[in-house]
Scaffold this motif. Sequence first.
Motif, PDB file in Angstrom:
ATOM      1  N   ALA A   1      -3.649   8.597   7.843  1.00  0.00           N
ATOM      2  CA  ALA A   1      -3.033   7.382   7.220  1.00  0.00           C
ATOM      3  C   ALA A   1      -3.245   6.312   8.771  1.00  0.00           C
ATOM      4  CB  ALA A   1      -1.665   7.314   7.072  1.00  0.00           C
ATOM      5  N   GLY A   2      -4.459   6.117   9.203  1.00  0.00           N
ATOM      6  CA  GLY A   2      -4.504   5.412  10.433  1.00  0.00           C
ATOM      7  C   GLY A   2      -3.956   6.008  11.638  1.00  0.00           C
ATOM      8  N   SER A   3      -3.670   5.387  12.778  1.00  0.00           N
ATOM      9  CA  SER A   3      -3.416   6.300  13.825  1.00  0.00           C
ATOM     10  C   SER A   3      -1.472   6.150  13.921  1.00  0.00           C
ATOM     11  CB  SER A   3      -3.502   5.439  15.245  1.00  0.00           C
ATOM     12  OG  SER A   3      -4.895   5.134  15.340  1.00  0.00           O
ATOM     13  N   CYS A   4      -0.941   5.358  13.316  1.00  0.00           N
ATOM     14  CA  CYS A   4       0.438   5.241  13.448  1.00  0.00           C
ATOM     15  C   CYS A   4       0.922   6.128  12.509  1.00  0.00           C
ATOM     16  CB  CYS A   4       0.942   3.718  13.270  1.00  0.00           C
ATOM     17  SG  CYS A   4       0.666   2.486  14.856  1.00  0.00           S
ATOM     18  N   GLY A   5       0.384   5.937  11.072  1.00  0.00           N
ATOM     19  CA  GLY A   5       0.957   6.424   9.972  1.00  0.00           C
ATOM     20  C   GLY A   5       0.542   8.151  10.214  1.00  0.00           C
ATOM     21  N   THR A   6      -0.644   8.338  10.668  1.00  0.00           N
ATOM     22  CA  THR A   6      -0.684   9.676  10.958  1.00  0.00           C
ATOM     23  C   THR A   6       0.336  10.427  12.305  1.00  0.00           C
ATOM     24  OG1 THR A   6      -2.957   9.503  10.451  1.00  0.00           O
ATOM     25  CG2 THR A   6      -2.571  11.429  11.618  1.00  0.00           C
ATOM     26  N   ALA A   7       0.297   9.468  13.224  1.00  0.00           N
ATOM     27  CA  ALA A   7       1.073  10.043  14.246  1.00  0.00           C
ATOM     28  C   ALA A   7       2.666  10.064  14.028  1.00  0.00           C
ATOM     29  CB  ALA A   7       1.256   8.968  15.537  1.00  0.00           C
ATOM     30  N   ALA A   8       3.237   9.270  12.999  1.00  0.00           N
ATOM     31  CA  ALA A   8       4.580   9.389  12.366  1.00  0.00           C
ATOM     32  C   ALA A   8       4.636  10.760  11.471  1.00  0.00           C
ATOM     33  CB  ALA A   8       4.976   8.231  11.680  1.00  0.00           C
ATOM     34  N   TYR A   9       3.510  10.994  10.859  1.00  0.00           N
ATOM     35  CA  TYR A   9       3.560  12.057   9.907  1.00  0.00           C
ATOM     36  C   TYR A   9       3.553  13.331  10.578  1.00  0.00           C
ATOM     37  CZ  TYR A   9       1.869  15.229   6.193  1.00  0.00           C
ATOM     38  OH  TYR A   9       1.730  16.268   5.349  1.00  0.00           O
ATOM     39  N   ARG A  10       2.641  13.455  11.719  1.00  0.00           N
ATOM     40  CA  ARG A  10       2.483  14.533  12.726  1.00  0.00           C
ATOM     41  C   ARG A  10       3.612  14.791  13.671  1.00  0.00           C
ATOM     42  NH1 ARG A  10      -4.080  14.301  14.300  1.00  0.00           N
ATOM     43  NH2 ARG A  10      -4.878  14.477  12.307  1.00  0.00           N
ATOM     44  N   GLY A  11       4.016  13.682  14.292  1.00  0.00           N
ATOM     45  CA  GLY A  11       4.888  13.605  15.166  1.00  0.00           C
ATOM     46  C   GLY A  11       4.363  14.106  16.678  1.00  0.00           C
ATOM     47  N   THR A  12       3.250  13.784  16.562  1.00  0.00           N
ATOM     48  CA  THR A  12       2.327  13.896  17.761  1.00  0.00           C
ATOM     49  C   THR A  12       1.393  12.641  18.140  1.00  0.00           C
ATOM     50  OG1 THR A  12       0.498  15.093  16.622  1.00  0.00           O
ATOM     51  CG2 THR A  12       2.218  16.690  17.558  1.00  0.00           C
ATOM     52  N   PRO A  13       0.949  12.457  19.260  1.00  0.00           N
ATOM     53  CA  PRO A  13       0.072  11.637  19.549  1.00  0.00           C
ATOM     54  C   PRO A  13      -0.963  11.652  18.819  1.00  0.00           C
ATOM     55  CG  PRO A  13       1.036  12.021  21.521  1.00  0.00           C
ATOM     56  CD  PRO A  13       1.379  12.928  20.579  1.00  0.00           C
ATOM     57  N   VAL A  14      -1.844  10.324  18.490  1.00  0.00           N
ATOM     58  CA  VAL A  14      -3.081  10.080  17.769  1.00  0.00           C
ATOM     59  C   VAL A  14      -3.914   9.114  18.435  1.00  0.00           C
ATOM     60  CG1 VAL A  14      -4.203   9.486  15.757  1.00  0.00           C
ATOM     61  CG2 VAL A  14      -2.157  11.089  15.528  1.00  0.00           C
ATOM     62  N   PHE A  15      -5.096   9.665  18.971  1.00  0.00           N
ATOM     63  CA  PHE A  15      -5.887   8.622  19.905  1.00  0.00           C
ATOM     64  C   PHE A  15      -7.148   8.196  19.154  1.00  0.00           C
ATOM     65  CE2 PHE A  15      -3.535  11.047  23.144  1.00  0.00           C
ATOM     66  CZ  PHE A  15      -2.747   9.946  23.413  1.00  0.00           C
ATOM     67  N   VAL A  16      -7.225   7.133  18.517  1.00  0.00           N
ATOM     68  CA  VAL A  16      -8.631   7.000  18.000  1.00  0.00           C
ATOM     69  C   VAL A  16      -9.417   5.834  18.640  1.00  0.00           C
ATOM     70  CG1 VAL A  16      -9.697   5.740  15.768  1.00  0.00           C
ATOM     71  CG2 VAL A  16      -7.574   7.160  15.573  1.00  0.00           C
ATOM     72  N   SER A  17     -10.440   6.448  19.075  1.00  0.00           N
ATOM     73  CA  SER A  17     -11.391   5.591  20.216  1.00  0.00           C
ATOM     74  C   SER A  17     -12.212   4.495  19.181  1.00  0.00           C
ATOM     75  CB  SER A  17     -12.132   6.331  21.059  1.00  0.00           C
ATOM     76  OG  SER A  17     -12.925   7.119  19.870  1.00  0.00           O
ATOM     77  N   ASP A  18     -12.451   4.768  18.075  1.00  0.00           N
ATOM     78  CA  ASP A  18     -13.375   3.703  17.297  1.00  0.00           C
ATOM     79  C   ASP A  18     -12.820   3.741  15.884  1.00  0.00           C
ATOM     80  OD1 ASP A  18     -15.279   2.053  16.281  1.00  0.00           O
ATOM     81  OD2 ASP A  18     -16.803   3.216  17.160  1.00  0.00           O
ATOM     82  N   ILE A  19     -12.402   2.544  15.626  1.00  0.00           N
ATOM     83  CA  ILE A  19     -11.727   2.407  14.124  1.00  0.00           C
ATOM     84  C   ILE A  19     -12.722   2.612  13.168  1.00  0.00           C
ATOM     85  CG2 ILE A  19     -10.464   0.859  12.686  1.00  0.00           C
ATOM     86  CD1 ILE A  19      -8.604   0.062  15.124  1.00  0.00           C
ATOM     87  N   ALA A  20     -13.768   1.850  13.381  1.00  0.00           N
ATOM     88  CA  ALA A  20     -14.983   1.739  12.593  1.00  0.00           C
ATOM     89  C   ALA A  20     -15.635   2.891  12.114  1.00  0.00           C
ATOM     90  CB  ALA A  20     -16.013   1.027  13.223  1.00  0.00           C
ATOM     91  N   THR A  21     -15.169   4.133  12.902  1.00  0.00           N
ATOM     92  CA  THR A  21     -16.163   5.477  12.443  1.00  0.00           C
ATOM     93  C   THR A  21     -15.115   6.455  12.148  1.00  0.00           C
ATOM     94  OG1 THR A  21     -16.353   6.059  14.927  1.00  0.00           O
ATOM     95  CG2 THR A  21     -18.185   4.691  13.973  1.00  0.00           C
ATOM     96  N   ASP A  22     -14.001   6.465  12.685  1.00  0.00           N
ATOM     97  CA  ASP A  22     -12.810   7.599  12.580  1.00  0.00           C
ATOM     98  C   ASP A  22     -12.316   7.346  11.110  1.00  0.00           C
ATOM     99  OD1 ASP A  22     -10.357   8.943  12.591  1.00  0.00           O
ATOM    100  OD2 ASP A  22     -10.906   9.185  14.783  1.00  0.00           O
ATOM    101  N   ARG A  23     -12.404   9.043  10.691  1.00  0.00           N
ATOM    102  CA  ARG A  23     -11.901   9.244   9.362  1.00  0.00           C
ATOM    103  C   ARG A  23     -10.526   8.764   8.893  1.00  0.00           C
ATOM    104  NH1 ARG A  23      -9.140  13.688   8.454  1.00  0.00           N
ATOM    105  NH2 ARG A  23      -8.682  15.164  10.162  1.00  0.00           N
ATOM    106  N   LEU A  24      -9.888   9.076  10.047  1.00  0.00           N
ATOM    107  CA  LEU A  24      -8.354   8.507   9.816  1.00  0.00           C
ATOM    108  C   LEU A  24      -8.057   7.201   9.334  1.00  0.00           C
ATOM    109  CD1 LEU A  24      -6.659  10.271  12.751  1.00  0.00           C
ATOM    110  CD2 LEU A  24      -6.773  11.262  10.657  1.00  0.00           C
ATOM    111  N   TRP A  25      -8.964   6.261   9.854  1.00  0.00           N
ATOM    112  CA  TRP A  25      -9.016   4.907   9.442  1.00  0.00           C
ATOM    113  C   TRP A  25      -9.786   4.395   8.190  1.00  0.00           C
ATOM    114  CZ3 TRP A  25      -6.375   0.614  11.408  1.00  0.00           C
ATOM    115  CH2 TRP A  25      -5.309   1.005  12.624  1.00  0.00           C
ATOM    116  N   GLU A  26     -10.036   5.474   7.328  1.00  0.00           N
ATOM    117  CA  GLU A  26     -11.247   5.249   6.236  1.00  0.00           C
ATOM    118  C   GLU A  26     -10.568   4.279   5.395  1.00  0.00           C
ATOM    119  OE1 GLU A  26     -14.864   5.321   4.575  1.00  0.00           O
ATOM    120  OE2 GLU A  26     -14.169   6.592   6.248  1.00  0.00           O
TER     121      GLU A  26
END
Length: 316
Positions: A212-237
């Motif tokens: 669920a993007g960077s923030c939605g995934t970080a809140a779900y996991r409880g750990t930091p999520v670093f996405v260096s390229d929104i255009a290509t990262d699957r978390l931002w699909e």
Amino acid sequence: MQIQMAMDGHERERLQRLFAQAPGCLAILEGSGHRITVANKAFEDLVNRSDLVGKGLAEAVPELAEQGFVGLLDEAKRSGNPYIGRGMPIRMNLPGGWCEEIFVDLIVQPLSDAGSGTPGVLLQGHNVSEDKKSEELRSAHNRVLELAIGDSPLEQTLGELIKIIEATSRTEVLGSILLLDLDGKHLRHGAAPSLPSEYMKAIDGAEIGPCAGSCGTAAYRGTPVFVSDIATDRLWEEYKVVALPHGLRACWSIPILTRGRRVLGTFAMYHREPREPTVRDLALVDLITQTAALVIDRERAHSALREIAEMAEDED
């Protein structure tokens, strides 16, 4: 007062070795074009360049020339008096097209003979950016705590907290804080003083999850999520169609946690170009997230007390 200086090749090599051992930035510039004839590693690090010797200042470090350093050097040579600058702000170009602002204590000492019969200047400086940023950080952090204690609106307090990162960053960070709803499933707008309001409205109420993007995934996991390229990262699909039109290309999200590791929300750092986080970028994250947790917890405790008081009044 000008320094008399004359050197043969052997003396110049000896001076280069002495410069290399110096803790601060040192360089000698000669002639009307301010050709760099000696420069140490600290000076190269300061300007993010190597292979400087033999080049004029405008060619070697054009951003310095554009910020008026040529005139400053010319005046020192003309007057014969040294120039001393404290905490001078300088914008330097970085690889990838980014810029950073640094602060330098600088001495420009005119040389009547720079070693080749040509008048020149000796530059001596120290990068005091960390000292400057630390001073600004302490002041800004105290202001945030004063707002929290004074019961200022939560968005205002969190907004000031975000501005600490934006002001001390060297890479034009855009910050946001999202709050985890009491249902534990959705993120709500907290503060984002510099991000487009249309974007913040679009993500308000987004559901957290494993992708669920960077923030939605970080809140779900409880750990930091670093996405260096929104255009290509699957978390931002599913979310890149919202971010990319606003020029947002990278997003690093860190969960805001209580001492018991309960997620209160997320702190995000956006960039307008793809990039990986560095140690410098993340240096303040712990302070920001810990302070945010304190402020959010305090606000929620006060809200709960107000609700209890209102219920008591209704019962009376």
